[in-house]
Each structure stands twice: as structure tokens, then as C-alpha cells.
Design a protein around this motif. Sequence first.
Motif, PDB file in Angstrom:
ATOM      1  N   GLU A 145       0.820  -1.208   0.000  1.00 52.12           N
ATOM      2  CA  GLU A 145       0.000   0.000   0.000  1.00 52.12           C
ATOM      3  C   GLU A 145       0.857   1.261   0.000  1.00 52.12           C
ATOM      4  O   GLU A 145       1.933   1.299   0.599  1.00 52.12           O
ATOM      5  N   THR A 146       0.377   2.261  -0.672  1.00 54.85           N
ATOM      6  CA  THR A 146       0.912   3.613  -0.562  1.00 54.85           C
ATOM      7  C   THR A 146      -0.273   4.532  -0.299  1.00 54.85           C
ATOM      8  O   THR A 146      -1.408   4.079  -0.245  1.00 54.85           O
ATOM      9  N   THR A 147      -0.029   5.788  -0.115  1.00 62.82           N
ATOM     10  CA  THR A 147      -1.111   6.704   0.248  1.00 62.82           C
ATOM     11  C   THR A 147      -1.358   7.721  -0.849  1.00 62.82           C
ATOM     12  O   THR A 147      -0.513   7.943  -1.729  1.00 62.82           O
ATOM     13  N   ASP A 148      -2.528   8.359  -0.782  1.00 65.73           N
ATOM     14  CA  ASP A 148      -2.829   9.441  -1.724  1.00 65.73           C
ATOM     15  C   ASP A 148      -1.782  10.547  -1.612  1.00 65.73           C
ATOM     16  O   ASP A 148      -1.334  11.101  -2.619  1.00 65.73           O
ATOM     17  N   GLU A 149      -1.386  10.861  -0.369  1.00 69.10           N
ATOM     18  CA  GLU A 149      -0.428  11.935  -0.155  1.00 69.10           C
ATOM     19  C   GLU A 149       0.930  11.595  -0.762  1.00 69.10           C
ATOM     20  O   GLU A 149       1.561  12.426  -1.435  1.00 69.10           O
ATOM     21  N   ALA A 150       1.400  10.363  -0.533  1.00 69.94           N
ATOM     22  CA  ALA A 150       2.693   9.959  -1.097  1.00 69.94           C
ATOM     23  C   ALA A 150       2.641   9.961  -2.619  1.00 69.94           C
ATOM     24  O   ALA A 150       3.620  10.336  -3.290  1.00 69.94           O
ATOM     25  N   SER A 151       1.504   9.555  -3.166  1.00 67.77           N
ATOM     26  CA  SER A 151       1.360   9.551  -4.623  1.00 67.77           C
ATOM     27  C   SER A 151       1.423  10.968  -5.176  1.00 67.77           C
ATOM     28  O   SER A 151       2.086  11.234  -6.187  1.00 67.77           O
ATOM     29  N   GLN A 152       0.720  11.881  -4.525  1.00 63.70           N
ATOM     30  CA  GLN A 152       0.743  13.284  -4.938  1.00 63.70           C
ATOM     31  C   GLN A 152       2.159  13.836  -4.871  1.00 63.70           C
ATOM     32  O   GLN A 152       2.624  14.533  -5.786  1.00 63.70           O
ATOM     33  N   GLN A 153       2.879  13.513  -3.800  1.00 58.38           N
ATOM     34  CA  GLN A 153       4.241  14.016  -3.639  1.00 58.38           C
ATOM     35  C   GLN A 153       5.179  13.435  -4.696  1.00 58.38           C
ATOM     36  O   GLN A 153       6.064  14.139  -5.195  1.00 58.38           O
ATOM     37  N   ALA A 154       4.972  12.175  -5.057  1.00 58.18           N
ATOM     38  CA  ALA A 154       5.810  11.562  -6.090  1.00 58.18           C
ATOM     39  C   ALA A 154       5.598  12.250  -7.430  1.00 58.18           C
ATOM     40  O   ALA A 154       6.560  12.568  -8.146  1.00 58.18           O
ATOM     41  N   VAL A 155       4.338  12.497  -7.779  1.00 64.20           N
ATOM     42  CA  VAL A 155       4.038  13.169  -9.045  1.00 64.20           C
ATOM     43  C   VAL A 155       4.572  14.597  -9.032  1.00 64.20           C
ATOM     44  O   VAL A 155       5.160  15.065 -10.025  1.00 64.20           O
ATOM     45  N   LEU A 200      -7.141   2.324  -9.464  1.00 65.66           N
ATOM     46  CA  LEU A 200      -6.646   3.246  -8.438  1.00 65.66           C
ATOM     47  C   LEU A 200      -5.509   4.113  -8.964  1.00 65.66           C
ATOM     48  O   LEU A 200      -5.446   5.310  -8.669  1.00 65.66           O
ATOM     49  N   SER A 201      -4.608   3.534  -9.751  1.00 69.66           N
ATOM     50  CA  SER A 201      -3.493   4.309 -10.294  1.00 69.66           C
ATOM     51  C   SER A 201      -3.991   5.455 -11.159  1.00 69.66           C
ATOM     52  O   SER A 201      -3.530   6.595 -11.028  1.00 69.66           O
ATOM     53  N   GLU A 202      -4.945   5.177 -12.040  1.00 66.34           N
ATOM     54  CA  GLU A 202      -5.474   6.234 -12.896  1.00 66.34           C
ATOM     55  C   GLU A 202      -6.125   7.332 -12.058  1.00 66.34           C
ATOM     56  O   GLU A 202      -5.921   8.531 -12.315  1.00 66.34           O
ATOM     57  N   ALA A 203      -6.915   6.938 -11.055  1.00 66.33           N
ATOM     58  CA  ALA A 203      -7.609   7.933 -10.229  1.00 66.33           C
ATOM     59  C   ALA A 203      -6.614   8.794  -9.462  1.00 66.33           C
ATOM     60  O   ALA A 203      -6.754  10.027  -9.407  1.00 66.33           O
ATOM     61  N   ARG A 204      -5.605   8.173  -8.870  1.00 57.04           N
ATOM     62  CA  ARG A 204      -4.608   8.948  -8.124  1.00 57.04           C
ATOM     63  C   ARG A 204      -3.801   9.848  -9.046  1.00 57.04           C
ATOM     64  O   ARG A 204      -3.507  11.005  -8.708  1.00 57.04           O
ATOM     65  N   LEU A 205      -3.420   9.330 -10.204  1.00 57.71           N
ATOM     66  CA  LEU A 205      -2.634  10.135 -11.125  1.00 57.71           C
ATOM     67  C   LEU A 205      -3.452  11.329 -11.605  1.00 57.71           C
ATOM     68  O   LEU A 205      -2.941  12.455 -11.685  1.00 57.71           O
ATOM     69  N   GLY A 206      -4.714  11.093 -11.911  1.00 49.76           N
ATOM     70  CA  GLY A 206      -5.568  12.195 -12.351  1.00 49.76           C
ATOM     71  C   GLY A 206      -5.676  13.289 -11.305  1.00 49.76           C
ATOM     72  O   GLY A 206      -5.584  14.485 -11.625  1.00 49.76           O
ATOM     73  N   ARG A 207      -5.860  12.891 -10.037  1.00 47.72           N
ATOM     74  CA  ARG A 207      -5.956  13.894  -8.969  1.00 47.72           C
ATOM     75  C   ARG A 207      -4.633  14.620  -8.791  1.00 47.72           C
ATOM     76  O   ARG A 207      -4.602  15.839  -8.573  1.00 47.72           O
ATOM     77  N   ALA A 208      -3.521  13.891  -8.904  1.00 43.25           N
ATOM     78  CA  ALA A 208      -2.210  14.504  -8.689  1.00 43.25           C
ATOM     79  C   ALA A 208      -1.858  15.504  -9.783  1.00 43.25           C
ATOM     80  O   ALA A 208      -1.074  16.432  -9.555  1.00 43.25           O
TER      81      ALA A 208
END
Length: 336
Positions: free
Chosen positions: A35-45, A66-74
Motif C-alpha cells: 500500500e501507498t497513500t494518496d499523499e505519497a502519490s501526490q508528492q511523487a508526481v 486506483l493508479s489512474e484515479a490517483r494520477l488524475g488527482r495529482a
Amino acid sequence: MTPSPTTLPTRPLRNGNAVTELGFGAAQLGNLFRETTDEASQQAVSAALDGGLRYFDTAPHYGLGLSEARLGRALRETPRQDIVLSSKVGRLLVDSPETADRLDDDGFVVPAATRRVWDFSRDGILRSVEESLSRLGTDRLDIAYLHDPDEHWDSASTTGIGTLVELRDQGVVGAIGAGMNQSAMLTEFVRRTDVDVVMVAGRFTLLDPSALDDLLPLAAERGVGVVAAAVYNSGLLSTEKVDRAAHFDYGTAPAAVIDRAVRIAEVCARHGVSLPAAAIQYPLRHSAVVSVVTGMRTADHARSTVARYRAEIPEALWEELAATGLAPDPRITADS
């Protein structure tokens, strides 16, 4: 896309779009293996954008959307014209309430509330693209790949490519192609269909440059771009000192492969270069390669990957690898 002073160098596709030489692979944003988090994903992008990356690759398969949704938000605050987005078709996500209480069994730590169904039909691809656009929060894909059509050549090379051509003509997608872990079928896509770009995973690396024998020469001849992915071969090339317990192509590494990786690392060390930096820059020496895409889970990972891409590598390193038979020089191969 015109590079800005803060954007990494780009290479063009034949449709006029260009991708940065280093791309962000978003599988880990879908909780690949852990698992990773929305916040970590945003920070990576965000770190990737700060480092100059403008090409981002994802797929419905990665974390069941989930990857598409997180990437879109980021990427929501990033001007759409400043980035290149690719996703994939062929694995349609279908509601699966009977498995919603379980975890996905295909490598992603997510609830199995949907399941993947192979579908390269026209309706399946149209639905897949529509759902990807919704998750990403965009109105177009800059690149659409057929995803791992290994067992589905007949449908993927007919209705699959045909539907992507239709969507390309409509402007819903830009460049079209296929992404696979083998080079032989990708070569057939280049030979027989109207693809613009292909993504080859693990077959054009320091340890396995086999795509030089079939895919790369034909892609160069046809003007088809090649995106190199999985350049660490599942981890064996991802550290300066080779970890003998690391995976190779998603499994246990054979002793002979480990020994060769160690020898390559020793050559790199003699030239003051890290093994991962050489792994990232190696495919870019071929003229048909437009980008190297690597997975990035955290901001630190994004920053270290950019540093590896930017590392100075002397020509003498590539010359020694070629002279010792450890890795042919793609630049010489492409020019010959």
C-alpha cells in the motif's frame, strides 16, 4: 509539446507529439505489492514534475483503476497541454461484488470489488477508454496502448487496433500502439498495423537487449517510437551493488544472470557510474527509443530517478561493455 527550461529533453513521436526522455510509470500508485497513500502519490508526481518529467503512464490494470484515479488527482492543477498521458486497453474492469471482501490477487493491494476481463472488441475498448478518461479527469489520452495482448493477437491486431485508429481519427486518443513484455509480437504490430509507438518492458535492458534483434531495427525503419520500460529487470539493476536476492523478470534470478549483472556493475564502478544510472540511460542510446519509463512510488524515488537520468556517463563505459560482450552498444547498432 515544446520543452521549457525546467522540462527534460523530449523526443518526438511521428504524430508530432513529444515525450520527455524519462517518463513516470504509475503502477506503484495502484498499490503494487504494497500500500501507498494518496499523499505519497501526490508528492511523487509533484517531485517528478519539479524534476522535469512530463510523460506519465498508467493503466486500468494498475490497482483496478486506483493508479489512474490517483494520477488524475495529482495532475489536476497541471495544465493539460504541458503533459503527455498514456493509458492502456484490453483489460476491462467489471463489477465483482462477490469478491469485494477480498484483496486483488494480481499483485495490487486493493479490494477486489472489480475484476479484469480480457476484451479487445470495439465495444470493450470504447468502454475502457471512456472509463479511463473519467478516472483521469481528462478528455483525451495522448497515447493509448493495447495492454499485454500476448494471447489475443487475432482480436488485438484487428478490432483492437482498428478501434484505436478510429479513436485517433476522432482526436480522443493521440498516438496508438501496444505494450508488452516481449519483442516478437510488438515487432509484428509494427510490421502489420498502423501503430505510432510501442512500449517494450524488460526486453531492451543492459541484461536483456534482445529487442535489438527484431523490434528496434524495424521500428527505426518505420518511424515508430519505442518506449523502454522495466529497465531494471524487476530489481536486479536497481542498486549500485547487485543484490543477489533481487528478482529478475518477476522471478528468481538465474545464477548466470546475477554474475553478468555483477560484472556490468564492476565496469560501471570503474568508470564512476552507478549501475541504475547506466540501466536508465542505456536504451536512450538507440535512435528509435523516445522515452524510458520507470516506476516511482515516492518523491525521493522520483528525485533519485531524475538524478540517475542526468548522471554523466563517459563513452568509455559503453565501449568497454560492448568490447567485453556484456552489452552491445545500441548507438552503434542503430547507426550500422
